[in-house]
Design a protein around this motif. Sequence first.
Motif, PDB file in Angstrom:
ATOM      1  N   PRO A 171      -6.660   5.209  -9.207  1.00  0.00           N
ATOM      2  CA  PRO A 171      -5.655   4.207  -9.592  1.00  0.00           C
ATOM      3  C   PRO A 171      -5.052   3.515  -8.376  1.00  0.00           C
ATOM      4  O   PRO A 171      -4.741   4.146  -7.367  1.00  0.00           O
ATOM      5  CB  PRO A 171      -4.611   5.043 -10.344  1.00  0.00           C
ATOM      6  N   PHE A 172      -4.893   2.215  -8.501  1.00  0.00           N
ATOM      7  CA  PHE A 172      -4.517   1.356  -7.380  1.00  0.00           C
ATOM      8  C   PHE A 172      -3.201   1.749  -6.720  1.00  0.00           C
ATOM      9  O   PHE A 172      -3.054   1.631  -5.505  1.00  0.00           O
ATOM     10  CB  PHE A 172      -4.433  -0.100  -7.861  1.00  0.00           C
ATOM     11  N   TRP A 173      -2.238   2.245  -7.506  1.00  0.00           N
ATOM     12  CA  TRP A 173      -0.932   2.547  -6.937  1.00  0.00           C
ATOM     13  C   TRP A 173      -0.956   3.798  -6.060  1.00  0.00           C
ATOM     14  O   TRP A 173      -0.015   4.031  -5.290  1.00  0.00           O
ATOM     15  CB  TRP A 173       0.109   2.700  -8.048  1.00  0.00           C
ATOM     16  N   MET A 174      -2.016   4.592  -6.145  1.00  0.00           N
ATOM     17  CA  MET A 174      -2.151   5.749  -5.252  1.00  0.00           C
ATOM     18  C   MET A 174      -2.554   5.331  -3.835  1.00  0.00           C
ATOM     19  O   MET A 174      -2.464   6.135  -2.901  1.00  0.00           O
ATOM     20  CB  MET A 174      -3.193   6.723  -5.805  1.00  0.00           C
ATOM     21  N   LEU A 175      -2.986   4.083  -3.696  1.00  0.00           N
ATOM     22  CA  LEU A 175      -3.445   3.589  -2.405  1.00  0.00           C
ATOM     23  C   LEU A 175      -2.476   2.606  -1.774  1.00  0.00           C
ATOM     24  O   LEU A 175      -2.682   2.182  -0.631  1.00  0.00           O
ATOM     25  CB  LEU A 175      -4.814   2.903  -2.578  1.00  0.00           C
ATOM     26  N   ASP A 176      -1.417   2.245  -2.493  1.00  0.00           N
ATOM     27  CA  ASP A 176      -0.481   1.237  -1.987  1.00  0.00           C
ATOM     28  C   ASP A 176       0.908   1.489  -2.574  1.00  0.00           C
ATOM     29  O   ASP A 176       1.132   1.297  -3.775  1.00  0.00           O
ATOM     30  CB  ASP A 176      -0.981  -0.160  -2.365  1.00  0.00           C
TER      31      ASP A 176
END
Length: 206
Positions: A58-63
């Motif tokens: 999931p994208f929010w784990m990277l930003d």
Amino acid sequence: MENYFTILIDFIGTFAFAISGIRLASGKQIDWFGAYIIGLVTAIGGGTVRDLLLGIRPFWMLDGRYFLTTGIALIAMLLLKERLVKWWNMLFLFDAIGLGLVTIVGISKSMDAQLPFWVCIVMGTITGSVGGLLRDVLLNEVPLLLRKDIYALACVAGGLVYFACQYGHLSTTWTELIAASVVISVRILAFRFHLHLPVLNSIPPK
């Protein structure tokens, strides 16, 4: 530059959806942290489901900027609450803008995974509408997605226009702008003129 444009509309969409979620939470006797969670779920819920279906992290784990953006939305609501509550139409506009922008982000990410166009449209619709679905469930509301409002269908319309623009060899930036505008316009026009699909009447038992 086109990649930066996609990132920009992603964060604008995140802010717009967070605002819409926090606004709805404001009438539910929820504390500030609870309102933040509702705003965050609204903003990232659809994208999270999309990424899980795509088999990626999931994208929010990277930003972490998605968490920061939601925090800024909460502060904006706390500082401007009285004005924003009076300007209900502007809050509706935030929701429509968020719907259009994150739908396009979902389509773009699905295209990066080299999926068929119809899957990309489905993923764009999931990205745009599932966050609101989760928000409504958490707040014990009948999900907007299941009511007669034109919501998910606006995402589908934008997705079809997205691929029509691609077929016409428009640049990615113009394709995303036009498709997002279609989603936003369909949502606003449907609300303004009370356009909706027929309601399924109750079916009497035999």
